[in-house]
Design a protein around this motif. Structure first.
Motif, PDB file in Angstrom:
ATOM      1  N   ASN A   3     -50.549  51.251 -40.355  1.00 22.21           N
ATOM      2  CA  ASN A   3     -51.400  51.718 -40.719  1.00 22.21           C
ATOM      3  C   ASN A   3     -51.795  51.188 -42.308  1.00 22.21           C
ATOM      4  O   ASN A   3     -52.118  52.645 -42.574  1.00 22.21           O
ATOM      5  CB  ASN A   3     -51.587  52.953 -39.941  1.00 22.21           C
ATOM      6  CG  ASN A   3     -51.979  53.129 -38.709  1.00 22.21           C
ATOM      7  OD1 ASN A   3     -52.514  51.961 -37.818  1.00 22.21           O
ATOM      8  ND2 ASN A   3     -52.263  54.297 -37.836  1.00 22.21           N
ATOM      9  N   GLU A   4     -51.918  50.107 -42.941  1.00 19.76           N
ATOM     10  CA  GLU A   4     -52.519  49.817 -44.291  1.00 19.76           C
ATOM     11  C   GLU A   4     -53.932  50.035 -43.749  1.00 19.76           C
ATOM     12  O   GLU A   4     -54.773  49.355 -43.122  1.00 19.76           O
ATOM     13  CB  GLU A   4     -52.130  49.016 -44.744  1.00 19.76           C
ATOM     14  CG  GLU A   4     -50.247  49.318 -44.649  1.00 19.76           C
ATOM     15  CD  GLU A   4     -49.573  47.853 -44.827  1.00 19.76           C
ATOM     16  OE1 GLU A   4     -50.845  46.546 -44.607  1.00 19.76           O
ATOM     17  OE2 GLU A   4     -48.470  47.853 -45.820  1.00 19.76           O
ATOM     18  N   VAL A   5     -54.734  51.225 -44.816  1.00 25.60           N
ATOM     19  CA  VAL A   5     -56.063  50.995 -44.377  1.00 25.60           C
ATOM     20  C   VAL A   5     -56.967  50.210 -45.484  1.00 25.60           C
ATOM     21  O   VAL A   5     -58.105  49.881 -45.964  1.00 25.60           O
ATOM     22  CB  VAL A   5     -56.449  52.354 -44.265  1.00 25.60           C
ATOM     23  CG1 VAL A   5     -56.551  53.037 -42.882  1.00 25.60           C
ATOM     24  CG2 VAL A   5     -56.283  53.264 -45.619  1.00 25.60           C
ATOM     25  N   LEU A   6     -56.075  50.171 -46.796  1.00 24.61           N
ATOM     26  CA  LEU A   6     -56.904  49.443 -47.122  1.00 24.61           C
ATOM     27  C   LEU A   6     -55.308  48.063 -48.532  1.00 24.61           C
ATOM     28  O   LEU A   6     -54.467  49.392 -48.755  1.00 24.61           O
ATOM     29  CB  LEU A   6     -57.172  50.129 -48.401  1.00 24.61           C
ATOM     30  CG  LEU A   6     -57.305  49.219 -50.373  1.00 24.61           C
ATOM     31  CD1 LEU A   6     -58.681  48.293 -50.178  1.00 24.61           C
ATOM     32  CD2 LEU A   6     -58.351  49.798 -50.619  1.00 24.61           C
ATOM     33  N   ALA A  27     -50.225  49.113 -51.198  1.00 24.13           N
ATOM     34  CA  ALA A  27     -51.238  48.934 -50.189  1.00 24.13           C
ATOM     35  C   ALA A  27     -51.559  50.385 -49.927  1.00 24.13           C
ATOM     36  O   ALA A  27     -50.299  51.199 -49.746  1.00 24.13           O
ATOM     37  CB  ALA A  27     -50.340  48.956 -48.870  1.00 24.13           C
ATOM     38  N   LEU A  28     -52.081  51.060 -49.398  1.00 21.23           N
ATOM     39  CA  LEU A  28     -52.601  52.143 -49.451  1.00 21.23           C
ATOM     40  C   LEU A  28     -52.609  52.992 -47.684  1.00 21.23           C
ATOM     41  O   LEU A  28     -53.207  52.536 -47.182  1.00 21.23           O
ATOM     42  CB  LEU A  28     -54.253  52.375 -49.459  1.00 21.23           C
ATOM     43  CG  LEU A  28     -54.892  54.243 -48.741  1.00 21.23           C
ATOM     44  CD1 LEU A  28     -54.187  55.076 -50.216  1.00 21.23           C
ATOM     45  CD2 LEU A  28     -56.213  54.102 -49.373  1.00 21.23           C
ATOM     46  N   GLY A  29     -51.469  53.321 -47.812  1.00 26.53           N
ATOM     47  CA  GLY A  29     -51.495  54.033 -45.727  1.00 26.53           C
ATOM     48  C   GLY A  29     -52.293  55.152 -45.203  1.00 26.53           C
ATOM     49  O   GLY A  29     -53.065  55.548 -46.114  1.00 26.53           O
ATOM     50  N   ARG A  63     -57.515  43.339 -48.131  1.00 21.92           N
ATOM     51  CA  ARG A  63     -58.001  43.620 -46.478  1.00 21.92           C
ATOM     52  C   ARG A  63     -58.063  44.903 -46.306  1.00 21.92           C
ATOM     53  O   ARG A  63     -57.724  46.482 -46.405  1.00 21.92           O
ATOM     54  CB  ARG A  63     -56.585  43.306 -45.588  1.00 21.92           C
ATOM     55  CG  ARG A  63     -56.883  42.303 -45.369  1.00 21.92           C
ATOM     56  CD  ARG A  63     -55.350  41.199 -44.312  1.00 21.92           C
ATOM     57  NE  ARG A  63     -53.588  42.020 -45.189  1.00 21.92           N
ATOM     58  CZ  ARG A  63     -53.697  41.628 -45.519  1.00 21.92           C
ATOM     59  NH1 ARG A  63     -53.577  40.459 -46.401  1.00 21.92           N
ATOM     60  NH2 ARG A  63     -51.692  41.909 -45.925  1.00 21.92           N
ATOM     61  N   VAL A  64     -59.134  45.377 -44.874  1.00 21.42           N
ATOM     62  CA  VAL A  64     -59.494  46.584 -45.142  1.00 21.42           C
ATOM     63  C   VAL A  64     -59.433  47.097 -43.558  1.00 21.42           C
ATOM     64  O   VAL A  64     -59.646  46.413 -42.948  1.00 21.42           O
ATOM     65  CB  VAL A  64     -61.366  47.302 -45.007  1.00 21.42           C
ATOM     66  CG1 VAL A  64     -61.173  48.622 -44.679  1.00 21.42           C
ATOM     67  CG2 VAL A  64     -61.395  46.691 -46.874  1.00 21.42           C
ATOM     68  N   ALA A  65     -58.336  47.768 -43.482  1.00 23.52           N
ATOM     69  CA  ALA A  65     -57.932  48.145 -42.078  1.00 23.52           C
ATOM     70  C   ALA A  65     -57.450  47.183 -40.696  1.00 23.52           C
ATOM     71  O   ALA A  65     -57.782  47.140 -40.090  1.00 23.52           O
ATOM     72  CB  ALA A  65     -59.055  49.322 -40.629  1.00 23.52           C
ATOM     73  N   GLY A  81     -66.397  50.405 -43.870  1.00 23.22           N
ATOM     74  CA  GLY A  81     -65.496  52.250 -44.518  1.00 23.22           C
ATOM     75  C   GLY A  81     -65.077  52.241 -45.810  1.00 23.22           C
ATOM     76  O   GLY A  81     -64.002  53.891 -45.848  1.00 23.22           O
ATOM     77  N   VAL A  82     -65.439  51.509 -47.234  1.00 25.16           N
ATOM     78  CA  VAL A  82     -64.427  52.002 -48.036  1.00 25.16           C
ATOM     79  C   VAL A  82     -65.625  52.885 -49.094  1.00 25.16           C
ATOM     80  O   VAL A  82     -67.375  51.919 -48.876  1.00 25.16           O
ATOM     81  CB  VAL A  82     -63.984  50.802 -48.754  1.00 25.16           C
ATOM     82  CG1 VAL A  82     -63.361  51.323 -50.213  1.00 25.16           C
ATOM     83  CG2 VAL A  82     -63.427  50.634 -48.113  1.00 25.16           C
TER      84      VAL A  82
END
Ligand SMILES: Nc1ncnc2c1ncn2[C@@H]1O[C@H](COP(=O)(O)OP(=O)(O)O)[C@@H](O)[C@H]1O
Ligand SMILES: [Mg+2]
Length: 240
Positions: A3-6, A27-29, A63-65, A81-82
């Motif tokens: 689930n990488e959101v960013l 990557a931000l999880g 990439r976002v979500a 959503g950022v």
């Protein structure tokens, strides 16, 4: 990572002819806090500009979500959503506290979100903003302005919160308050990128760390692992 959101993937970014980011990847999880560290001029704010769509990368992807947002404008990134708490806060100084919050308000996209951010919830989280809701924002103290900048970003009900040096220029006790706020937001499940020059602050609350040096990723990994590599930290951050 699940689930990488960013994701910033192999980003090369320029200001004119000046090549500032060189193949930056991280990557931000989901529900994690990633500390983005580096000396002044390392490229931290440029990463935020690229993530937010303010600066289009020349190579690489954002990439976002899971959705490719490369080259999309900031409004589209915000709609995905950022939200960004910009360096230097950039609140609207001639507007009231309440007006600053109102201009950013956006309903939650995520139906599973525990609770939506609205005036009541912001004022509950930041009682000082409630007390001062009708004051002109330019008259707030530095710490209050930082809380307002955070509150304003939350009013957009983001799933990803980017914070660019929120402790900058604040007295130590106020910094502690801001960090406690960030910790609470993380515990509520928000995914956060925290940009800082002050490594000690970040190692205390981050799950993951990325260290930039001259626009390159110099070190990256789990905070618990990186904090033991003191010689390298010293090399890239100078102070640790
Ligand atoms: N708008 C701009 N135009 C040209 N160069 C810039 C601009 N903003 C930043 N830079 C340069 O890009 C590099 C990275 O800056 P920045 O991302 O702001 O670093 P940091 O946030 O880590 O301090 C620096 O060399 C800085 O001088
Ligand atoms: Mg910066």
């Amino acid at each position: 990572m699940a689930n990488e959101v960013l994701v910033l993937d192999a980003i090369d970014a320029y200001y004119g002819d000046s090549h500032v980011l060189h193949g930056v990847t991280f990557a931000l999880g989901e529900a994690r806090l990633l500390g983005l560290l580096g000396r002044n001029g390392a490229g931290k704010s440029t990463c935020m500009n690229v993530a937010m769509g303010v600066l289009a990368p020349r190579h690489g992807n954002v990439r976002v979500a899971g959705a490719d947002m490369t080259g999309h404008p900031p409004e589209a990134v915000a709609a995905a959503g950022v939200a960004l708490v910009p360096q230097g806060r950039r609140i609207f100084k001639s507007l009231s506290v309440r007006e600053n919050l109102l201009v950013a308000a956006r309903p939650s996209q995520d139906k599973s979100a525990k609770a939506e951010w609205n005036f009541d919830r912001i004022y509950q989280a930041f009682p000082r903003l409630h007390e001062r809701q009708h004051q002109i924002a330019g008259l707030l103290s530095g710490g209050e302005q930082q809380m307002l900048a955070i509150g304003r970003a939350l009013m957009a009900n983001p799933r990803v919160l980017l914070m660019d040096e929120p402790s900058e220029g604040l007295a130590p006790q106020i910094v502690a308050e801001v960090m406690a706020t960030i910790r609470r937001l993380k515990e509520e499940g928000l995914s956060i990128v925290l940009v800082e020059q002050n490594a000690k602050l970040v190692f205390d609350i981050a799950d993951d760390i990325v260290i930039l040096n001259s626009g390159h990723v110099a070190m990256a990994g789990k905070a618990a692992e990186l904090r033991t590599r003191s010689a390298e930290l010293h090399q890239h951050l100078g102070v640790y």
